[in-house]
Motif scaffolding. Structure first.
Motif, PDB file in Angstrom:
ATOM      1  N   ASN A   1       0.811  -1.225   0.000  1.00  0.00           N
ATOM      2  CA  ASN A   1       0.000   0.000   0.000  1.00  0.00           C
ATOM      3  C   ASN A   1       0.843   1.272   0.000  1.00  0.00           C
ATOM      4  OD1 ASN A   1      -2.401  -1.525   0.073  1.00  0.00           O
ATOM      5  ND2 ASN A   1      -2.286  -1.690   2.295  1.00  0.00           N
ATOM      6  N   ASN A   2       1.814   1.332  -0.906  1.00  0.00           N
ATOM      7  CA  ASN A   2       2.626   2.533  -1.074  1.00  0.00           C
ATOM      8  C   ASN A   2       1.911   3.471  -2.049  1.00  0.00           C
ATOM      9  OD1 ASN A   2       5.279   1.798   0.393  1.00  0.00           O
ATOM     10  ND2 ASN A   2       4.860   0.012  -0.890  1.00  0.00           N
ATOM     11  N   LEU A   3       1.318   4.523  -1.508  1.00  0.00           N
ATOM     12  CA  LEU A   3       0.476   5.428  -2.285  1.00  0.00           C
ATOM     13  C   LEU A   3       1.308   6.562  -2.871  1.00  0.00           C
ATOM     14  CD1 LEU A   3      -2.457   6.313  -3.079  1.00  0.00           C
ATOM     15  CD2 LEU A   3      -2.485   7.618  -0.937  1.00  0.00           C
ATOM     16  N   VAL A   4       1.101   6.812  -4.173  1.00  0.00           N
ATOM     17  CA  VAL A   4       1.719   7.953  -4.852  1.00  0.00           C
ATOM     18  C   VAL A   4       0.633   8.687  -5.630  1.00  0.00           C
ATOM     19  CG1 VAL A   4       4.012   6.912  -4.992  1.00  0.00           C
ATOM     20  CG2 VAL A   4       2.361   6.496  -6.824  1.00  0.00           C
ATOM     21  N   ASP A   5       1.023   9.759  -6.315  1.00  0.00           N
ATOM     22  CA  ASP A   5       0.021  10.609  -6.960  1.00  0.00           C
ATOM     23  C   ASP A   5      -0.771   9.882  -8.046  1.00  0.00           C
ATOM     24  OD1 ASP A   5       0.844  12.641  -5.327  1.00  0.00           O
ATOM     25  OD2 ASP A   5       2.015  13.689  -6.862  1.00  0.00           O
ATOM     26  N   ASN A   6      -0.132   8.949  -8.750  1.00  0.00           N
ATOM     27  CA  ASN A   6      -0.833   8.293  -9.864  1.00  0.00           C
ATOM     28  C   ASN A   6      -1.013   6.798  -9.648  1.00  0.00           C
ATOM     29  OD1 ASN A   6       1.844   7.556 -10.237  1.00  0.00           O
ATOM     30  ND2 ASN A   6       1.784   7.736 -12.473  1.00  0.00           N
ATOM     31  N   GLY A   7      -1.081   6.377  -8.380  1.00  0.00           N
ATOM     32  CA  GLY A   7      -1.375   4.973  -8.147  1.00  0.00           C
ATOM     33  C   GLY A   7      -0.752   4.408  -6.900  1.00  0.00           C
ATOM     34  N   LEU A   8      -0.470   3.107  -6.955  1.00  0.00           N
ATOM     35  CA  LEU A   8       0.029   2.360  -5.803  1.00  0.00           C
ATOM     36  C   LEU A   8       1.087   1.366  -6.238  1.00  0.00           C
ATOM     37  CD1 LEU A   8      -3.497   1.677  -4.407  1.00  0.00           C
ATOM     38  CD2 LEU A   8      -1.703   2.552  -2.922  1.00  0.00           C
ATOM     39  N   VAL A   9       2.021   1.093  -5.326  1.00  0.00           N
ATOM     40  CA  VAL A   9       2.986   0.016  -5.527  1.00  0.00           C
ATOM     41  C   VAL A   9       2.787  -0.998  -4.411  1.00  0.00           C
ATOM     42  CG1 VAL A   9       5.407  -0.627  -5.742  1.00  0.00           C
ATOM     43  CG2 VAL A   9       4.642   1.593  -6.607  1.00  0.00           C
ATOM     44  N   GLN A  10       2.647  -2.269  -4.813  1.00  0.00           N
ATOM     45  CA  GLN A  10       2.481  -3.364  -3.858  1.00  0.00           C
ATOM     46  C   GLN A  10       3.647  -4.325  -4.013  1.00  0.00           C
ATOM     47  OE1 GLN A  10       0.176  -2.997  -1.790  1.00  0.00           O
ATOM     48  NE2 GLN A  10      -1.598  -2.026  -2.714  1.00  0.00           N
ATOM     49  N   ASP A  11       4.428  -4.499  -2.963  1.00  0.00           N
ATOM     50  CA  ASP A  11       5.535  -5.446  -3.014  1.00  0.00           C
ATOM     51  C   ASP A  11       4.991  -6.855  -3.269  1.00  0.00           C
ATOM     52  OD1 ASP A  11       8.584  -5.792  -2.231  1.00  0.00           O
ATOM     53  OD2 ASP A  11       7.492  -7.445  -1.293  1.00  0.00           O
ATOM     54  N   LEU A  12       5.702  -7.612  -4.124  1.00  0.00           N
ATOM     55  CA  LEU A  12       5.297  -8.972  -4.472  1.00  0.00           C
ATOM     56  C   LEU A  12       6.461  -9.917  -4.201  1.00  0.00           C
ATOM     57  CD1 LEU A  12       3.015 -10.710  -5.744  1.00  0.00           C
ATOM     58  CD2 LEU A  12       4.087 -10.312  -7.959  1.00  0.00           C
ATOM     59  N   GLY A  13       6.165 -11.063  -3.607  1.00  0.00           N
ATOM     60  CA  GLY A  13       7.221 -11.956  -3.164  1.00  0.00           C
ATOM     61  C   GLY A  13       7.635 -13.024  -4.149  1.00  0.00           C
ATOM     62  N   GLY A  14       7.186 -12.957  -5.398  1.00  0.00           N
ATOM     63  CA  GLY A  14       7.549 -13.991  -6.365  1.00  0.00           C
ATOM     64  C   GLY A  14       7.477 -13.497  -7.790  1.00  0.00           C
ATOM     65  N   ILE A  15       7.993 -14.326  -8.708  1.00  0.00           N
ATOM     66  CA  ILE A  15       7.964 -14.038 -10.145  1.00  0.00           C
ATOM     67  C   ILE A  15       6.695 -14.638 -10.732  1.00  0.00           C
ATOM     68  CG2 ILE A  15       9.136 -14.376 -12.352  1.00  0.00           C
ATOM     69  CD1 ILE A  15      10.670 -12.638 -10.428  1.00  0.00           C
ATOM     70  N   MET A  16       5.980 -13.882 -11.541  1.00  0.00           N
ATOM     71  CA  MET A  16       4.754 -14.409 -12.123  1.00  0.00           C
ATOM     72  C   MET A  16       4.999 -15.169 -13.425  1.00  0.00           C
ATOM     73  SD  MET A  16       1.642 -11.811 -11.255  1.00  0.00           S
ATOM     74  CE  MET A  16       2.321 -10.216 -11.698  1.00  0.00           C
ATOM     75  N   ILE A  17       5.865 -14.630 -14.275  1.00  0.00           N
ATOM     76  CA  ILE A  17       6.092 -15.247 -15.593  1.00  0.00           C
ATOM     77  C   ILE A  17       7.592 -15.332 -15.854  1.00  0.00           C
ATOM     78  CG2 ILE A  17       5.647 -15.103 -18.081  1.00  0.00           C
ATOM     79  CD1 ILE A  17       3.094 -15.470 -16.581  1.00  0.00           C
ATOM     80  N   MET A  18       8.073 -16.498 -16.246  1.00  0.00           N
ATOM     81  CA  MET A  18       9.450 -16.679 -16.666  1.00  0.00           C
ATOM     82  C   MET A  18       9.547 -16.502 -18.191  1.00  0.00           C
ATOM     83  SD  MET A  18      11.299 -17.143 -13.999  1.00  0.00           S
ATOM     84  CE  MET A  18      12.814 -17.827 -14.677  1.00  0.00           C
ATOM     85  N   PRO A  19      10.723 -16.141 -18.689  1.00  0.00           N
ATOM     86  CA  PRO A  19      10.856 -15.908 -20.134  1.00  0.00           C
ATOM     87  C   PRO A  19      10.372 -17.075 -21.009  1.00  0.00           C
ATOM     88  CG  PRO A  19      12.766 -15.047 -19.016  1.00  0.00           C
ATOM     89  CD  PRO A  19      11.971 -15.754 -17.974  1.00  0.00           C
ATOM     90  N   ASP A  20      10.668 -18.322 -20.600  1.00  0.00           N
ATOM     91  CA  ASP A  20      10.249 -19.442 -21.450  1.00  0.00           C
ATOM     92  C   ASP A  20       8.738 -19.632 -21.476  1.00  0.00           C
ATOM     93  OD1 ASP A  20      10.009 -20.327 -18.846  1.00  0.00           O
ATOM     94  OD2 ASP A  20      10.861 -22.308 -19.214  1.00  0.00           O
ATOM     95  N   GLN A  21       8.021 -18.978 -20.550  1.00  0.00           N
ATOM     96  CA  GLN A  21       6.565 -19.032 -20.545  1.00  0.00           C
ATOM     97  C   GLN A  21       5.937 -17.911 -21.365  1.00  0.00           C
ATOM     98  OE1 GLN A  21       6.368 -18.820 -16.266  1.00  0.00           O
ATOM     99  NE2 GLN A  21       5.823 -21.003 -16.087  1.00  0.00           N
ATOM    100  N   ALA A  22       6.775 -17.034 -21.900  1.00  0.00           N
ATOM    101  CA  ALA A  22       6.277 -15.881 -22.665  1.00  0.00           C
ATOM    102  C   ALA A  22       6.817 -15.854 -24.088  1.00  0.00           C
ATOM    103  CB  ALA A  22       6.654 -14.579 -21.958  1.00  0.00           C
ATOM    104  N   ILE A  23       7.383 -16.967 -24.536  1.00  0.00           N
ATOM    105  CA  ILE A  23       7.889 -17.029 -25.909  1.00  0.00           C
ATOM    106  C   ILE A  23       6.730 -17.070 -26.875  1.00  0.00           C
ATOM    107  CG2 ILE A  23       9.174 -18.429 -27.570  1.00  0.00           C
ATOM    108  CD1 ILE A  23      10.938 -19.372 -25.268  1.00  0.00           C
ATOM    109  N   LYS A  24       6.835 -16.286 -27.932  1.00  0.00           N
ATOM    110  CA  LYS A  24       5.798 -16.280 -28.963  1.00  0.00           C
ATOM    111  C   LYS A  24       5.807 -17.620 -29.693  1.00  0.00           C
ATOM    112  CE  LYS A  24       6.028 -11.274 -29.820  1.00  0.00           C
ATOM    113  NZ  LYS A  24       6.380 -10.218 -30.815  1.00  0.00           N
ATOM    114  N   ARG A  25       4.628 -18.187 -29.860  1.00  0.00           N
ATOM    115  CA  ARG A  25       4.509 -19.483 -30.543  1.00  0.00           C
ATOM    116  C   ARG A  25       4.075 -19.279 -31.983  1.00  0.00           C
ATOM    117  NH1 ARG A  25       7.449 -22.264 -26.951  1.00  0.00           N
ATOM    118  NH2 ARG A  25       6.595 -22.064 -24.830  1.00  0.00           N
TER     119      ARG A  25
END
Length: 358
Positions: A334-358
């Protein structure tokens, strides 16, 4: 990746359902201090309550003590000592490490120029705004849980409500409301080196410049150590060929445009509407993020917020589970700034091999 069928449905949902059940449990109102029959004015009241001693010192160091003893009316959103401890401030002496202007801004943001009782806030509402002494707005959300109204100011839970003072009212918060003046999401991330790997990815895949614009944006932000544990250093990220990857999936997943989400908003939605899951479709992709949150009563007696994100290949069954990550760093939420919020996240959501164009 494992294909999900209805047989596995409960297995993946159970941890978050348990978290949400805990958040809805009734809890006793903490008796931090007894009502004073003499009804002291604002600063005197704070100063005479040990559990608010760090906030009292912050008021004094900011030069606002005399003002808070005037006629008012005021609403004082007073962080308890434990709320400052979460930020690494364990005694009044630690306040001396803060820039005086920053400290004064922090105190002013915890004071409203009006008497605001919980009953005055629309019940079952999200992000109702009130003006502070810092000339900023504080976002207020409430949810009636069947026994009382749970209330949050800028994502900070009200652990004691409607304490009468001679010149207004006072609410005790379990967290210090975090906000930066005249700061964008881009500014906030740029001046914190612990997020430099995320910044490198956002720049590489074209999501950086927009974070200086009006927004709002909610950014889910893993620290450098989280990326590096997965083998993603700035050098690795800079070596990636952007033409080979779905950028919106690989790094766009951390930026939610036109969203202004406190973690507590997700808790409020779950109580009001039974919406335990917030669905967010990654733009220009089939992948879906499901976000949920809850409050956990810990051994210290406060109710720590946490949230979880599950990335799946599509919204409806059958789908593939791509990742499950959580954010529960209390200092980083809940880090509030003028144009939104930043929420710390404890993990990676997507690895590069999961985002390769098929």
């Amino acid at each position: 990746m494992k294909k999900i069928t209805s047989y596995h449905k409960i297995f993946y949902l159970l941890p978050w359902i348990l978290l949400l059940v805990l958040s809805a449990c009734k809890h006793d109102d903490l008796q931090i201090f007894k009502a004073n029959d003499n009804f002291r004015p604002g600063f005197d009241f704070v100063k005479n309550n040990y559990d608010l001693s760090i906030f009292a010192a912050a008021i004094e160091k900011s030069g606002l003590a005399e003002q808070l003893n005037t006629a008012g009316p005021f609403t004082i959103l007073a962080p308890a000592n434990a709320a400052f401890n979460v930020m690494g401030i364990n005694s009044p002496a630690d306040l001396d490490k803060m820039n005086p202007d920053t400290l004064k801004f922090l105190v002013q943001r915890h004071i409203l120029n009006e008497r605001l009782q919980i009953q005055d806030i629309p019940r079952n509402s999200a992000d109702v705004r009130y003006r502070t002494l810092a000339s900023t707005q504080v976002y207020t959300s409430t949810a009636f849980n069947g026994s009382q109204t749970d209330t949050y100011f800028d994502g900070s839970y009200v652990r004691r409500q409607d304490v009468t003072i001679a010149n207004g009212t006072l609410h005790v918060l379990d967290r210090v409301m975090k906000a930066d003046a005249n700061t964008t999401v881009q500014d906030w991330l740029a001046k914190r080196p612990e997020y430099s790997t995320l910044v490198a990815g956002l720049k590489k895949f074209g999501f950086w410049d927009e974070l200086a614009t009006e927004g709002p944006y909610t950014v889910l932000a893993p620290k450098n150590e989280v990326f590096e544990a997965a083998g993603l250093t700035p050098a690795v990220i800079n070596s990636l060929d952007t033409s080979r990857y779905i950028g919106a999936r690989l790094f766009g997943c951390y930026v939610m445009p036109k969203k202004h989400l406190f973690v507590s908003d997700l808790v409020v939605f779950s109580i009001i509407n039974g919406d335990y899951f917030y669905y967010y479709a990654i733009p220009n992709d089939t992948y879906i993020m499901t976000i949920t949150a809850g409050r956990i009563n810990n051994t210290a007696g406060d109710y720590s917020l946490g949230y979880g994100v599950s990335v799946r290949s599509k919204k409806n069954y059958p789908y593939d589970i791509i990742s499950n990550v959580t954010g529960n760093n209390q200092k980083g939420l809940n880090n509030l700034v003028d144009n939104g919020l930043v929420q710390d996240l404890g993990g990676i959501m997507i690895m590069p091999d999961q985002a390769i164009k098929r």
